[in-house]
Design a protein around this motif. Structure first.
Motif, PDB file in Angstrom:
ATOM      1  N   GLU A 191       0.891  -1.144  -0.294  1.00  0.00           N
ATOM      2  CA  GLU A 191      -0.104   0.091   0.019  1.00  0.00           C
ATOM      3  C   GLU A 191       0.825   1.274  -0.003  1.00  0.00           C
ATOM      4  O   GLU A 191       2.158   1.031   0.407  1.00  0.00           O
ATOM      5  CB  GLU A 191      -0.900   0.079   1.208  1.00  0.00           C
ATOM      6  CG  GLU A 191      -0.309   0.218   2.643  1.00  0.00           C
ATOM      7  CD  GLU A 191      -1.090   0.179   3.624  1.00  0.00           C
ATOM      8  OE1 GLU A 191      -1.856   1.279   3.842  1.00  0.00           O
ATOM      9  OE2 GLU A 191      -1.451  -0.809   4.418  1.00  0.00           O
ATOM     10  N   PHE A 192       0.267   2.418  -0.375  1.00  0.00           N
ATOM     11  CA  PHE A 192       0.949   3.832  -0.282  1.00  0.00           C
ATOM     12  C   PHE A 192      -0.004   4.185   0.802  1.00  0.00           C
ATOM     13  O   PHE A 192      -1.185   4.602   0.770  1.00  0.00           O
ATOM     14  CB  PHE A 192       0.829   4.465  -1.380  1.00  0.00           C
ATOM     15  CG  PHE A 192       1.009   5.914  -1.310  1.00  0.00           C
ATOM     16  CD1 PHE A 192       2.169   6.411  -0.766  1.00  0.00           C
ATOM     17  CD2 PHE A 192       0.144   6.938  -1.948  1.00  0.00           C
ATOM     18  CE1 PHE A 192       2.400   7.805  -0.581  1.00  0.00           C
ATOM     19  CE2 PHE A 192       0.469   8.273  -1.697  1.00  0.00           C
ATOM     20  CZ  PHE A 192       1.605   8.651  -1.056  1.00  0.00           C
ATOM     21  N   ASN A 193       0.461   4.725   1.966  1.00  0.00           N
ATOM     22  CA  ASN A 193      -0.047   5.471   2.971  1.00  0.00           C
ATOM     23  C   ASN A 193       0.323   6.819   3.157  1.00  0.00           C
ATOM     24  O   ASN A 193       1.454   7.216   3.466  1.00  0.00           O
ATOM     25  CB  ASN A 193       0.030   4.573   4.185  1.00  0.00           C
ATOM     26  CG  ASN A 193      -0.852   5.295   5.127  1.00  0.00           C
ATOM     27  OD1 ASN A 193      -0.843   6.544   5.525  1.00  0.00           O
ATOM     28  ND2 ASN A 193      -1.152   4.370   6.323  1.00  0.00           N
ATOM     29  N   PRO A 194      -0.417   8.069   2.449  1.00  0.00           N
ATOM     30  CA  PRO A 194       0.113   9.156   2.371  1.00  0.00           C
ATOM     31  C   PRO A 194       0.095   9.855   3.828  1.00  0.00           C
ATOM     32  O   PRO A 194       0.928  10.657   4.080  1.00  0.00           O
ATOM     33  CB  PRO A 194      -0.760  10.114   1.667  1.00  0.00           C
ATOM     34  CG  PRO A 194      -1.965   8.922   1.179  1.00  0.00           C
ATOM     35  CD  PRO A 194      -1.396   7.771   1.657  1.00  0.00           C
ATOM     36  N   ALA A 195      -0.657   9.452   4.690  1.00  0.00           N
ATOM     37  CA  ALA A 195      -0.660  10.100   6.038  1.00  0.00           C
ATOM     38  C   ALA A 195       0.650   9.722   6.743  1.00  0.00           C
ATOM     39  O   ALA A 195       1.107  10.390   7.593  1.00  0.00           O
ATOM     40  CB  ALA A 195      -1.706   9.507   6.833  1.00  0.00           C
ATOM     41  N   LEU A 196       1.166   8.490   6.466  1.00  0.00           N
ATOM     42  CA  LEU A 196       2.264   8.170   7.265  1.00  0.00           C
ATOM     43  C   LEU A 196       3.507   8.514   6.310  1.00  0.00           C
ATOM     44  O   LEU A 196       4.644   8.171   6.613  1.00  0.00           O
ATOM     45  CB  LEU A 196       2.405   6.290   7.560  1.00  0.00           C
ATOM     46  CG  LEU A 196       1.383   5.967   8.418  1.00  0.00           C
ATOM     47  CD1 LEU A 196       1.405   4.395   8.474  1.00  0.00           C
ATOM     48  CD2 LEU A 196       1.753   6.434   9.800  1.00  0.00           C
ATOM     49  N   LYS A 197       3.389   8.890   5.052  1.00  0.00           N
ATOM     50  CA  LYS A 197       4.321   8.997   4.199  1.00  0.00           C
ATOM     51  C   LYS A 197       5.148   7.695   3.704  1.00  0.00           C
ATOM     52  O   LYS A 197       6.287   7.920   3.943  1.00  0.00           O
ATOM     53  CB  LYS A 197       5.426  10.298   4.622  1.00  0.00           C
ATOM     54  CG  LYS A 197       4.530  11.742   4.461  1.00  0.00           C
ATOM     55  CD  LYS A 197       5.532  12.718   4.914  1.00  0.00           C
ATOM     56  CE  LYS A 197       5.947  13.291   3.556  1.00  0.00           C
ATOM     57  NZ  LYS A 197       6.388  14.543   3.599  1.00  0.00           N
ATOM     58  N   ALA A 198       4.452   6.780   3.819  1.00  0.00           N
ATOM     59  CA  ALA A 198       5.059   5.342   3.495  1.00  0.00           C
ATOM     60  C   ALA A 198       4.596   4.805   2.630  1.00  0.00           C
ATOM     61  O   ALA A 198       3.500   4.550   2.145  1.00  0.00           O
ATOM     62  CB  ALA A 198       4.866   4.553   4.965  1.00  0.00           C
ATOM     63  N   ILE A 199       5.332   3.901   1.719  1.00  0.00           N
ATOM     64  CA  ILE A 199       5.228   2.700   0.865  1.00  0.00           C
ATOM     65  C   ILE A 199       5.576   1.462   1.669  1.00  0.00           C
ATOM     66  O   ILE A 199       6.462   1.317   2.441  1.00  0.00           O
ATOM     67  CB  ILE A 199       6.289   2.834  -0.535  1.00  0.00           C
ATOM     68  CG1 ILE A 199       6.116   4.042  -1.088  1.00  0.00           C
ATOM     69  CG2 ILE A 199       6.079   1.552  -1.241  1.00  0.00           C
ATOM     70  CD1 ILE A 199       4.883   4.234  -2.226  1.00  0.00           C
ATOM     71  N   ILE A 200       4.667   0.548   1.682  1.00  0.00           N
ATOM     72  CA  ILE A 200       4.583  -0.631   2.382  1.00  0.00           C
ATOM     73  C   ILE A 200       4.419  -1.701   1.440  1.00  0.00           C
ATOM     74  O   ILE A 200       3.665  -1.919   0.738  1.00  0.00           O
ATOM     75  CB  ILE A 200       3.502  -0.680   3.402  1.00  0.00           C
ATOM     76  CG1 ILE A 200       3.486   0.749   4.225  1.00  0.00           C
ATOM     77  CG2 ILE A 200       3.666  -1.940   4.229  1.00  0.00           C
ATOM     78  CD1 ILE A 200       2.152   1.001   5.203  1.00  0.00           C
TER      79      ILE A 200
END
Length: 141
Positions: A86-95
């Motif tokens: 996933e891409f989580n914009p709130a965490l600024k993370a690619i998982i």
């Protein structure tokens, strides 16, 4: 002509390698569930991103600052489902699930590449933020 093509291939390879190294220095790689992140893993993930952005002058983005890696599909407390990535914009993370990332990278004829898929989400988000900034700038002009 063949000499020119060889030089071009060498220059392009050096350019690609430089971008991979810069990506690895720019973003944090965070292990989850006891996975050990190896230099090879970083290179494969960075290469996936660099392939996607290779024609772009400004290829690094601030829409994410970390890559979180699980050994396999992981359970999300937010969606109450298992995810491969996933891409989580709130965490600024690619998982990523490492297992699924590798499958997407190895099998090249099924149009399923988890690395390209998740990085495309981040780049789309990046583009929409830039477009919103541009529209807001025009309205205030």
């Amino acid at each position: 002509m063949l000499h020119f093509i060889r030089i071009l291939m060498i220059n392009t390879s050096l350019f690609f390698e430089h971008r991979v190294a810069k990506f690895i220095r720019t973003y944090d790689f965070i292990p989850r569930n006891n996975i050990e992140i190896t230099p090879e893993m970083k290179v494969l993930i960075a290469s996936s991103y660099v392939k996607l952005t290779f024609g772009m002058r400004w290829y690094l983005t601030k829409t994410f600052n970390k890559i979180i890696i699980y050994p396999e599909a992981y359970y999300s407390l937010i969606t109450q489902q298992y995810h491969k990535g996933e891409f989580n914009p709130a965490l600024k993370a690619i998982i990523f699930s490492w297992e699924d990332f590798l499958i997407g990278d190895i099998i090249q004829n099924d149009n399923i590449n988890l690395g390209i898929h998740e990085f495309t989400h981040a780049m789309t988000f990046h583009g929409s933020k830039l477009l919103g900034f541009f529209i807001k700038s025009i309205k205030t002009f």
